[in-house]
Write an enzyme that holds these catalytic residues in place. Structure first.
Site, PDB file in Angstrom:
ATOM      1  N   HIS A 157      12.382 -20.251  -9.500  1.00  0.00           N
ATOM      2  CA  HIS A 157      11.491 -19.132  -9.209  1.00  0.00           C
ATOM      3  C   HIS A 157      10.316 -19.124 -10.187  1.00  0.00           C
ATOM      4  O   HIS A 157      10.348 -19.790 -11.229  1.00  0.00           O
ATOM      5  CB  HIS A 157      12.246 -17.798  -9.308  1.00  0.00           C
ATOM      6  N   ASP A 160       3.546 -14.970  -9.498  1.00  0.00           N
ATOM      7  CA  ASP A 160       2.090 -14.994  -9.391  1.00  0.00           C
ATOM      8  C   ASP A 160       1.609 -13.552  -9.390  1.00  0.00           C
ATOM      9  O   ASP A 160       1.933 -12.786  -8.487  1.00  0.00           O
ATOM     10  CB  ASP A 160       1.701 -15.721  -8.092  1.00  0.00           C
ATOM     11  N   HIS A 162      -1.380 -11.115  -8.885  1.00  0.00           N
ATOM     12  CA  HIS A 162      -2.736 -10.973  -8.361  1.00  0.00           C
ATOM     13  C   HIS A 162      -3.616 -10.164  -9.314  1.00  0.00           C
ATOM     14  O   HIS A 162      -4.837 -10.213  -9.216  1.00  0.00           O
ATOM     15  CB  HIS A 162      -2.706 -10.294  -6.993  1.00  0.00           C
ATOM     16  N   HIS A 197       4.191 -11.780  -6.700  1.00  0.00           N
ATOM     17  CA  HIS A 197       5.217 -12.378  -5.854  1.00  0.00           C
ATOM     18  C   HIS A 197       5.613 -13.741  -6.395  1.00  0.00           C
ATOM     19  O   HIS A 197       4.903 -14.351  -7.207  1.00  0.00           O
ATOM     20  CB  HIS A 197       4.718 -12.519  -4.408  1.00  0.00           C
ATOM     21  N   CYS A 198       6.746 -14.217  -5.938  1.00  0.00           N
ATOM     22  CA  CYS A 198       7.205 -15.549  -6.284  1.00  0.00           C
ATOM     23  C   CYS A 198       6.431 -16.569  -5.451  1.00  0.00           C
ATOM     24  O   CYS A 198       6.149 -16.336  -4.277  1.00  0.00           O
ATOM     25  CB  CYS A 198       8.704 -15.672  -6.019  1.00  0.00           C
ATOM     26  N   HIS A 208      10.230 -17.478  -0.145  1.00  0.00           N
ATOM     27  CA  HIS A 208      10.596 -16.528  -1.203  1.00  0.00           C
ATOM     28  C   HIS A 208       9.974 -15.152  -0.953  1.00  0.00           C
ATOM     29  O   HIS A 208      10.601 -14.121  -1.200  1.00  0.00           O
ATOM     30  CB  HIS A 208      10.169 -17.072  -2.565  1.00  0.00           C
ATOM     31  N   MET A 213      10.836 -11.182  -2.377  1.00  0.00           N
ATOM     32  CA  MET A 213      10.495 -11.432  -3.781  1.00  0.00           C
ATOM     33  C   MET A 213       9.030 -11.118  -4.049  1.00  0.00           C
ATOM     34  O   MET A 213       8.195 -12.002  -4.242  1.00  0.00           O
ATOM     35  CB  MET A 213      10.828 -12.860  -4.157  1.00  0.00           C
ATOM     36  N   HIS A 318       0.174   5.312   7.550  1.00  0.00           N
ATOM     37  CA  HIS A 318      -0.323   6.571   8.108  1.00  0.00           C
ATOM     38  C   HIS A 318       0.679   7.670   7.799  1.00  0.00           C
ATOM     39  O   HIS A 318       1.883   7.502   8.021  1.00  0.00           O
ATOM     40  CB  HIS A 318      -0.499   6.440   9.624  1.00  0.00           C
ATOM     41  N   GLU A 342      -7.442   8.853   8.083  1.00  0.00           N
ATOM     42  CA  GLU A 342      -6.144   9.096   8.709  1.00  0.00           C
ATOM     43  C   GLU A 342      -5.191   7.914   8.562  1.00  0.00           C
ATOM     44  O   GLU A 342      -4.004   8.086   8.311  1.00  0.00           O
ATOM     45  CB  GLU A 342      -6.335   9.412  10.202  1.00  0.00           C
ATOM     46  N   THR A 343      -5.704   6.693   8.757  1.00  0.00           N
ATOM     47  CA  THR A 343      -4.883   5.492   8.709  1.00  0.00           C
ATOM     48  C   THR A 343      -5.641   4.413   7.932  1.00  0.00           C
ATOM     49  O   THR A 343      -6.850   4.270   8.098  1.00  0.00           O
ATOM     50  CB  THR A 343      -4.579   4.970  10.129  1.00  0.00           C
ATOM     51  N   HIS A 369       1.373   2.401  11.407  1.00  0.00           N
ATOM     52  CA  HIS A 369       0.899   2.882  12.699  1.00  0.00           C
ATOM     53  C   HIS A 369       0.643   1.758  13.699  1.00  0.00           C
ATOM     54  O   HIS A 369      -0.057   1.941  14.699  1.00  0.00           O
ATOM     55  CB  HIS A 369      -0.334   3.778  12.566  1.00  0.00           C
TER      56      HIS A 369
END
Length: 404
Positions: A157, A160, A162, A197-198, A208, A213, A318, A342-343, A369
Protein backbone atom coordinates in the site's frame (compact mmCIF):
# COMPACT_ATOMS: atom_id res chain seq x y z
CA UNK A 1 -11.80 -18.85 -5.80
CA UNK A 2 -8.42 -20.11 -4.49
CA UNK A 3 -8.49 -22.24 -1.34
CA UNK A 4 -5.06 -23.89 -1.49
CA UNK A 5 -2.57 -22.12 0.81
CA UNK A 6 0.31 -22.44 -1.66
CA UNK A 7 -1.79 -20.89 -4.42
CA UNK A 8 -2.85 -18.09 -2.07
CA UNK A 9 0.80 -17.34 -1.34
CA UNK A 10 1.57 -17.36 -5.07
CA UNK A 11 -1.28 -14.89 -5.66
CA UNK A 12 -0.06 -12.70 -2.80
CA UNK A 13 3.47 -12.62 -4.20
CA UNK A 14 2.15 -11.88 -7.68
CA UNK A 15 0.09 -8.93 -6.45
CA UNK A 16 3.04 -7.42 -4.64
CA UNK A 17 5.37 -8.00 -7.58
CA UNK A 18 2.95 -6.49 -10.09
CA UNK A 19 2.56 -3.36 -8.01
CA UNK A 20 6.27 -2.91 -7.47
CA UNK A 21 7.11 -3.47 -11.12
CA UNK A 22 4.60 -0.86 -12.27
CA UNK A 23 5.96 1.81 -9.95
CA UNK A 24 9.63 0.94 -9.57
CA UNK A 25 11.01 3.45 -12.03
CA UNK A 26 8.89 6.31 -10.70
CA UNK A 27 9.68 5.42 -7.11
CA UNK A 28 13.41 5.45 -7.75
CA UNK A 29 13.30 8.79 -9.52
CA UNK A 30 11.16 10.41 -6.85
CA UNK A 31 13.26 9.01 -4.02
CA UNK A 32 16.45 10.38 -5.58
CA UNK A 33 14.81 13.74 -6.20
CA UNK A 34 13.59 13.81 -2.61
CA UNK A 35 17.07 13.12 -1.30
CA UNK A 36 18.50 15.89 -3.46
CA UNK A 37 15.88 18.36 -2.31
CA UNK A 38 16.39 17.47 1.32
CA UNK A 39 19.99 18.68 1.14
CA UNK A 40 19.05 22.03 -0.41
CA UNK A 41 16.11 23.04 1.76
CA UNK A 42 15.83 26.81 2.25
CA UNK A 43 16.84 28.44 5.50
CA UNK A 44 14.49 31.42 5.66
CA UNK A 45 13.34 32.34 9.16
CA UNK A 46 9.98 31.24 10.51
CA UNK A 47 7.17 33.79 10.30
CA UNK A 48 5.57 34.85 13.52
CA UNK A 49 1.78 34.58 13.75
CA UNK A 50 1.24 38.31 13.37
CA UNK A 51 3.47 38.35 10.28
CA UNK A 52 1.51 35.45 8.80
CA UNK A 53 -1.78 37.24 9.39
CA UNK A 54 -0.48 40.40 7.76
CA UNK A 55 0.37 38.56 4.55
CA UNK A 56 -3.23 37.50 4.27
CA UNK A 57 -4.56 34.63 2.19
CA UNK A 58 -6.44 34.55 -1.12
CA UNK A 59 -3.81 36.89 -2.62
CA UNK A 60 -1.92 34.36 -4.70
CA UNK A 61 1.24 35.11 -2.68
CA UNK A 62 3.11 32.61 -0.57
CA UNK A 63 1.99 33.08 3.02
CA UNK A 64 4.71 30.90 4.53
CA UNK A 65 8.44 30.78 3.70
CA UNK A 66 10.50 27.61 3.42
CA UNK A 67 12.02 26.44 6.69
CA UNK A 68 15.19 24.47 7.32
CA UNK A 69 15.08 21.10 9.07
CA UNK A 70 16.44 22.80 12.19
CA UNK A 71 13.63 25.37 12.11
CA UNK A 72 10.94 22.74 11.51
CA UNK A 73 12.34 20.75 14.45
CA UNK A 74 11.61 23.74 16.71
CA UNK A 75 7.94 23.97 15.73
CA UNK A 76 5.37 22.72 18.26
CA UNK A 77 4.12 19.19 17.55
CA UNK A 78 0.49 18.10 17.90
CA UNK A 79 -0.76 14.52 17.56
CA UNK A 80 -4.14 14.47 15.84
CA UNK A 81 -6.43 11.81 17.26
CA UNK A 82 -8.06 10.02 14.34
CA UNK A 83 -11.83 9.43 14.57
CA UNK A 84 -14.11 7.42 12.30
CA UNK A 85 -16.31 9.35 9.85
CA UNK A 86 -18.78 11.00 9.76
CA UNK A 87 -17.08 12.72 12.69
CA UNK A 88 -14.19 15.17 12.38
CA UNK A 89 -11.14 15.27 14.64
CA UNK A 90 -10.96 17.89 17.35
CA UNK A 91 -9.66 21.13 15.86
CA UNK A 92 -9.74 24.93 16.09
CA UNK A 93 -11.75 26.65 13.32
CA UNK A 94 -9.28 29.54 13.64
CA UNK A 95 -5.62 28.70 14.16
CA UNK A 96 -4.00 29.47 17.49
CA UNK A 97 -0.40 30.59 17.24
CA UNK A 98 1.93 29.87 14.35
CA UNK A 99 2.44 26.78 12.20
CA UNK A 100 2.68 23.37 13.84
CA UNK A 101 3.78 19.88 12.92
CA UNK A 102 0.60 17.80 13.01
CA UNK A 103 1.30 14.09 13.53
CA UNK A 104 -1.10 11.67 11.83
CA UNK A 105 -1.03 7.87 11.85
CA UNK A 106 -2.67 5.88 9.04
CA UNK A 107 -2.76 2.14 9.65
CA UNK A 108 -3.85 -0.13 6.81
CA UNK A 109 -6.49 -2.71 7.72
CA UNK A 110 -7.56 -5.34 5.19
CA UNK A 111 -10.81 -6.68 6.54
CA UNK A 112 -14.14 -8.37 5.76
CA UNK A 113 -16.72 -5.68 5.03
CA UNK A 114 -20.49 -6.09 4.93
CA UNK A 115 -22.21 -3.74 2.47
CA UNK A 116 -25.82 -4.80 3.06
CA UNK A 117 -27.77 -7.93 4.02
CA UNK A 118 -26.49 -9.84 0.98
CA UNK A 119 -23.18 -8.43 -0.23
CA UNK A 120 -19.80 -8.33 1.43
CA UNK A 121 -16.25 -7.76 0.29
CA UNK A 122 -12.70 -7.59 1.60
CA UNK A 123 -12.25 -3.86 2.18
CA UNK A 124 -8.90 -2.12 2.06
CA UNK A 125 -9.06 0.63 4.66
CA UNK A 126 -7.16 3.35 6.42
CA UNK A 127 -7.68 2.88 10.17
CA UNK A 128 -10.55 0.43 9.71
CA UNK A 129 -13.16 2.79 8.25
CA UNK A 130 -14.56 3.58 4.81
CA UNK A 131 -13.74 6.32 4.07
CA UNK A 132 -10.52 6.74 6.01
CA UNK A 133 -10.46 9.33 8.82
CA UNK A 134 -10.74 13.03 8.05
CA UNK A 135 -7.55 15.01 8.67
CA UNK A 136 -7.96 18.69 9.63
CA UNK A 137 -5.02 21.12 9.71
CA UNK A 138 -4.38 24.81 8.98
CA UNK A 139 -2.64 26.46 6.07
CA UNK A 140 1.09 26.61 6.81
CA UNK A 141 1.10 23.55 9.08
CA UNK A 142 3.34 20.57 8.38
CA UNK A 143 1.62 17.18 8.29
CA UNK A 144 3.79 14.25 9.37
CA UNK A 145 2.14 11.02 8.32
CA UNK A 146 3.16 7.64 9.69
CA UNK A 147 1.99 4.98 7.23
CA UNK A 148 1.77 1.53 8.80
CA UNK A 149 1.17 -1.74 6.94
CA UNK A 150 0.93 -4.57 9.50
CA UNK A 151 2.62 -7.84 8.58
CA UNK A 152 -0.75 -9.62 8.82
CA UNK A 153 -1.88 -7.85 5.62
CA UNK A 154 -1.54 -9.41 2.17
CA UNK A 155 -0.87 -6.41 -0.05
CA UNK A 156 1.44 -3.49 -0.63
CA UNK A 157 0.00 0.00 0.00
CA UNK A 158 0.88 3.69 -0.16
CA UNK A 159 -0.90 7.05 0.07
CA UNK A 160 -1.32 9.90 -2.41
CA UNK A 161 -2.34 13.21 -0.82
CA UNK A 162 -4.08 15.57 -3.26
CA UNK A 163 -3.45 18.29 -0.65
CA UNK A 164 0.34 17.88 -0.90
CA UNK A 165 2.70 19.53 -3.39
CA UNK A 166 5.11 17.15 -5.12
CA UNK A 167 5.08 14.32 -7.64
CA UNK A 168 2.44 11.66 -6.96
CA UNK A 169 1.33 13.48 -3.80
CA UNK A 170 3.82 11.50 -1.75
CA UNK A 171 2.67 8.21 -3.28
CA UNK A 172 6.17 7.33 -4.45
CA UNK A 173 7.62 7.92 -0.97
CA UNK A 174 5.14 5.90 1.09
CA UNK A 175 5.17 2.41 -0.44
CA UNK A 176 5.02 -0.17 2.35
CA UNK A 177 4.93 -3.95 2.10
CA UNK A 178 3.33 -5.95 4.92
CA UNK A 179 5.37 -5.38 8.08
CA UNK A 180 6.77 -2.03 6.93
CA UNK A 181 6.27 1.57 8.09
CA UNK A 182 7.01 4.79 6.21
CA UNK A 183 6.94 8.40 7.42
CA UNK A 184 6.17 11.32 5.10
CA UNK A 185 6.04 15.03 5.86
CA UNK A 186 4.25 17.52 3.63
CA UNK A 187 3.38 21.19 3.99
CA UNK A 188 -0.23 22.37 3.84
CA UNK A 189 0.10 25.25 1.38
CA UNK A 190 -3.34 25.15 -0.27
CA UNK A 191 -6.49 25.93 1.78
CA UNK A 192 -9.42 23.67 0.94
CA UNK A 193 -10.71 20.11 1.04
CA UNK A 194 -8.84 17.32 -0.74
CA UNK A 195 -8.93 13.57 -1.29
CA UNK A 196 -6.21 11.15 -0.25
CA UNK A 197 -6.09 7.55 -1.47
CA UNK A 198 -3.94 4.50 -2.00
CA UNK A 199 -2.23 4.36 -5.41
CA UNK A 200 0.24 1.47 -5.61
CA UNK A 201 0.46 1.52 -9.41
CA UNK A 202 -1.21 0.17 -12.55
CA UNK A 203 -4.57 -1.56 -12.13
CA UNK A 204 -3.91 -1.71 -8.40
CA UNK A 205 -4.74 2.01 -8.21
CA UNK A 206 -8.45 1.66 -9.06
CA UNK A 207 -8.65 -1.67 -7.26
CA UNK A 208 -7.48 -0.17 -3.96
CA UNK A 209 -9.61 2.97 -4.33
CA UNK A 210 -12.85 1.08 -5.09
CA UNK A 211 -12.12 -1.20 -2.16
CA UNK A 212 -12.55 1.80 0.16
CA UNK A 213 -8.97 3.00 0.55
CA UNK A 214 -9.50 6.76 0.45
CA UNK A 215 -10.22 9.67 2.75
CA UNK A 216 -10.05 13.47 2.90
CA UNK A 217 -7.99 16.34 4.26
CA UNK A 218 -9.35 19.79 5.19
CA UNK A 219 -6.79 22.59 5.20
CA UNK A 220 -8.43 25.55 6.93
CA UNK A 221 -7.26 29.14 6.39
CA UNK A 222 -5.37 30.23 9.51
CA UNK A 223 -7.86 33.03 10.16
CA UNK A 224 -10.85 30.77 9.52
CA UNK A 225 -13.41 30.54 6.75
CA UNK A 226 -14.83 33.66 5.14
CA UNK A 227 -17.52 34.44 2.57
CA UNK A 228 -14.89 35.86 0.23
CA UNK A 229 -16.02 39.39 1.09
CA UNK A 230 -14.21 39.69 4.41
CA UNK A 231 -16.99 38.30 6.60
CA UNK A 232 -16.20 35.29 8.83
CA UNK A 233 -18.12 32.04 8.48
CA UNK A 234 -18.50 29.99 11.65
CA UNK A 235 -19.78 26.47 12.25
CA UNK A 236 -20.89 24.41 15.23
CA UNK A 237 -20.30 20.95 13.80
CA UNK A 238 -18.35 19.33 10.99
CA UNK A 239 -19.42 16.07 9.36
CA UNK A 240 -17.49 14.03 6.80
CA UNK A 241 -19.41 12.02 4.20
CA UNK A 242 -17.29 9.79 1.99
CA UNK A 243 -19.18 8.50 -1.03
CA UNK A 244 -17.93 5.12 -2.22
CA UNK A 245 -18.58 2.95 -5.24
CA UNK A 246 -18.20 -0.82 -4.77
CA UNK A 247 -18.14 -3.56 -7.39
CA UNK A 248 -19.10 -6.94 -5.95
CA UNK A 249 -19.11 -9.82 -8.49
CA UNK A 250 -21.81 -12.45 -8.66
CA UNK A 251 -21.54 -16.16 -9.45
CA UNK A 252 -23.35 -18.06 -12.18
CA UNK A 253 -26.42 -18.35 -9.92
CA UNK A 254 -26.66 -14.61 -9.39
CA UNK A 255 -25.39 -14.70 -5.81
CA UNK A 256 -22.74 -12.31 -4.54
CA UNK A 257 -19.36 -14.02 -4.42
CA UNK A 258 -17.39 -14.14 -1.17
CA UNK A 259 -13.62 -14.12 -0.77
CA UNK A 260 -11.32 -14.55 2.21
CA UNK A 261 -8.19 -12.50 1.48
CA UNK A 262 -7.39 -9.11 0.01
CA UNK A 263 -6.49 -9.42 -3.65
CA UNK A 264 -8.15 -12.80 -4.09
CA UNK A 265 -11.02 -11.18 -6.03
CA UNK A 266 -8.81 -8.91 -8.14
CA UNK A 267 -9.70 -10.35 -11.56
CA UNK A 268 -13.42 -10.64 -10.86
CA UNK A 269 -13.70 -7.14 -9.36
CA UNK A 270 -11.72 -5.42 -12.09
CA UNK A 271 -13.66 -7.16 -14.86
CA UNK A 272 -16.88 -5.85 -13.31
CA UNK A 273 -15.43 -2.39 -12.57
CA UNK A 274 -14.38 -1.87 -16.19
CA UNK A 275 -18.09 -1.74 -17.03
CA UNK A 276 -18.27 1.42 -14.86
CA UNK A 277 -21.54 0.32 -13.22
CA UNK A 278 -21.20 -0.12 -9.44
CA UNK A 279 -23.24 -2.69 -7.54
CA UNK A 280 -23.27 -0.30 -4.54
CA UNK A 281 -22.95 3.49 -4.27
CA UNK A 282 -22.93 4.26 -0.56
CA UNK A 283 -22.10 6.84 2.07
CA UNK A 284 -19.48 5.87 4.65
CA UNK A 285 -19.01 2.33 3.50
CA UNK A 286 -22.39 0.65 3.86
CA UNK A 287 -26.01 0.92 2.82
CA UNK A 288 -27.73 2.80 5.65
CA UNK A 289 -24.48 3.69 7.47
CA UNK A 290 -25.75 7.24 8.12
CA UNK A 291 -29.38 6.43 8.84
CA UNK A 292 -31.14 5.23 11.98
CA UNK A 293 -28.71 5.14 14.90
CA UNK A 294 -25.96 6.31 12.55
CA UNK A 295 -27.82 9.44 11.41
CA UNK A 296 -26.11 12.80 11.75
CA UNK A 297 -27.73 15.22 14.21
CA UNK A 298 -28.18 18.94 14.75
CA UNK A 299 -30.52 21.48 16.33
CA UNK A 300 -32.43 24.34 14.77
CA UNK A 301 -30.04 27.29 14.63
CA UNK A 302 -26.90 25.16 14.49
CA UNK A 303 -24.48 25.71 11.63
CA UNK A 304 -23.09 22.54 10.12
CA UNK A 305 -20.12 22.16 7.79
CA UNK A 306 -20.39 19.12 5.52
CA UNK A 307 -17.29 17.70 3.82
CA UNK A 308 -18.18 15.37 0.93
CA UNK A 309 -15.64 13.35 -1.06
CA UNK A 310 -15.65 10.82 -3.88
CA UNK A 311 -12.27 9.45 -4.88
CA UNK A 312 -13.41 7.77 -8.11
CA UNK A 313 -16.74 8.99 -9.59
CA UNK A 314 -18.66 12.22 -9.99
CA UNK A 315 -21.53 12.63 -7.52
CA UNK A 316 -24.26 15.14 -6.69
CA UNK A 317 -24.80 15.86 -2.98
CA UNK A 318 -28.17 17.38 -2.12
CA UNK A 319 -29.84 18.13 1.22
CA UNK A 320 -33.58 17.65 0.65
CA UNK A 321 -35.35 20.62 2.22
CA UNK A 322 -32.31 22.87 2.48
CA UNK A 323 -30.12 25.12 0.35
CA UNK A 324 -26.44 25.53 1.09
CA UNK A 325 -25.76 28.87 2.76
CA UNK A 326 -22.24 28.61 1.36
CA UNK A 327 -20.66 26.02 -0.90
CA UNK A 328 -17.09 25.42 -2.01
CA UNK A 329 -18.01 22.93 -4.69
CA UNK A 330 -14.48 22.44 -6.04
CA UNK A 331 -13.06 22.34 -2.51
CA UNK A 332 -10.83 25.44 -2.68
CA UNK A 333 -11.24 27.98 0.12
CA UNK A 334 -9.49 30.50 -2.13
CA UNK A 335 -12.74 30.57 -4.14
CA UNK A 336 -15.62 32.87 -3.26
CA UNK A 337 -18.24 30.40 -1.99
CA UNK A 338 -21.50 29.87 -3.82
CA UNK A 339 -24.70 31.03 -2.12
CA UNK A 340 -28.04 29.25 -1.92
CA UNK A 341 -27.18 26.31 -4.18
CA UNK A 342 -29.48 23.30 -4.08
CA UNK A 343 -27.26 20.54 -5.51
CA UNK A 344 -23.51 20.37 -6.02
CA UNK A 345 -21.30 18.33 -8.30
CA UNK A 346 -18.29 16.70 -6.70
CA UNK A 347 -15.80 15.73 -9.37
CA UNK A 348 -14.36 12.26 -9.07
CA UNK A 349 -11.12 12.48 -7.11
CA UNK A 350 -12.07 15.57 -5.14
CA UNK A 351 -13.92 16.85 -2.08
CA UNK A 352 -16.35 19.73 -1.60
CA UNK A 353 -17.47 21.66 1.47
CA UNK A 354 -20.99 22.87 2.23
CA UNK A 355 -22.33 25.08 5.03
CA UNK A 356 -25.93 25.08 6.23
CA UNK A 357 -27.76 26.62 9.18
CA UNK A 358 -30.84 24.52 9.97
CA UNK A 359 -34.09 26.47 10.26
CA UNK A 360 -36.62 23.66 10.68
CA UNK A 361 -36.68 20.44 12.73
CA UNK A 362 -37.28 17.02 11.21
CA UNK A 363 -35.52 14.21 9.40
CA UNK A 364 -33.68 15.53 6.36
CA UNK A 365 -32.52 13.18 3.62
CA UNK A 366 -28.99 13.88 2.39
CA UNK A 367 -28.66 12.13 -0.96
CA UNK A 368 -26.73 11.74 -4.15
CA UNK A 369 -29.25 13.38 -6.49
CA UNK A 370 -28.61 10.81 -9.12
CA UNK A 371 -31.72 9.30 -7.57
CA UNK A 372 -31.03 5.87 -9.05
CA UNK A 373 -27.76 5.76 -7.12
CA UNK A 374 -29.57 7.06 -4.04
CA UNK A 375 -32.61 4.78 -3.95
CA UNK A 376 -31.30 1.71 -5.76
CA UNK A 377 -27.60 1.61 -4.85
CA UNK A 378 -27.59 3.11 -1.35
CA UNK A 379 -26.34 6.73 -1.50
CA UNK A 380 -28.67 8.08 1.22
CA UNK A 381 -27.99 9.60 4.64
CA UNK A 382 -30.26 11.18 7.26
CA UNK A 383 -29.88 14.37 9.27
CA UNK A 384 -32.07 14.43 12.39
CA UNK A 385 -32.74 18.00 13.54
CA UNK A 386 -34.39 18.99 16.82
CA UNK A 387 -36.21 22.25 17.50
CA UNK A 388 -39.43 24.23 17.18
CA UNK A 389 -41.38 24.08 13.93
CA UNK A 390 -41.86 27.35 12.06
CA UNK A 391 -45.25 27.49 10.29
CA UNK A 392 -44.14 30.56 8.38
CA UNK A 393 -41.59 28.48 6.47
CA UNK A 394 -43.84 25.44 5.92
CA UNK A 395 -47.32 24.39 7.04
CA UNK A 396 -49.64 21.57 6.06
CA UNK A 397 -52.95 23.18 5.14
CA UNK A 398 -54.88 19.97 4.34
CA UNK A 399 -54.05 16.30 4.64
CA UNK A 400 -54.31 14.20 1.55
CA UNK A 401 -57.13 12.04 2.93
CA UNK A 402 -59.33 15.02 3.86
CA UNK A 403 -62.18 16.28 1.72
CA UNK A 404 -62.17 19.90 0.65
Amino acid sequence: MENNNDKSMDRRSFLRGTTLASTGAALGAITLAGQANASTTGTQPELKHEQVASTGTHTGKKAFPSLSEAEIAKLPRVKQKMVAPPFAPEHDPVAKGGPKVVEVTLTVEEMPWKLDDEAETIALTFNGSVPGPLIVVHEGDYVEVTMENPETNAMEHNVDFHSATGALGGGGLTHVLPGETAVLRWKATKPGAFVYHCAPGGSMIPYHVIKGMNGAVVVLPRDGLTDGRGNPITYDKMYYIGEQDFYVPKDENGNYMKFTEAGEDFSEVMELARGLIPTHEVFNGRVGALTGEGAMTAKVGEKVLFVHSQANRDCRPHLIGGHWNYSWEAGSFDDVPGRGHETAIIRGGSAGVFHYEFEQPGVYAYVNHNLIEATELGAVAHMVVEGEWNDDLMKQIKKGDETA
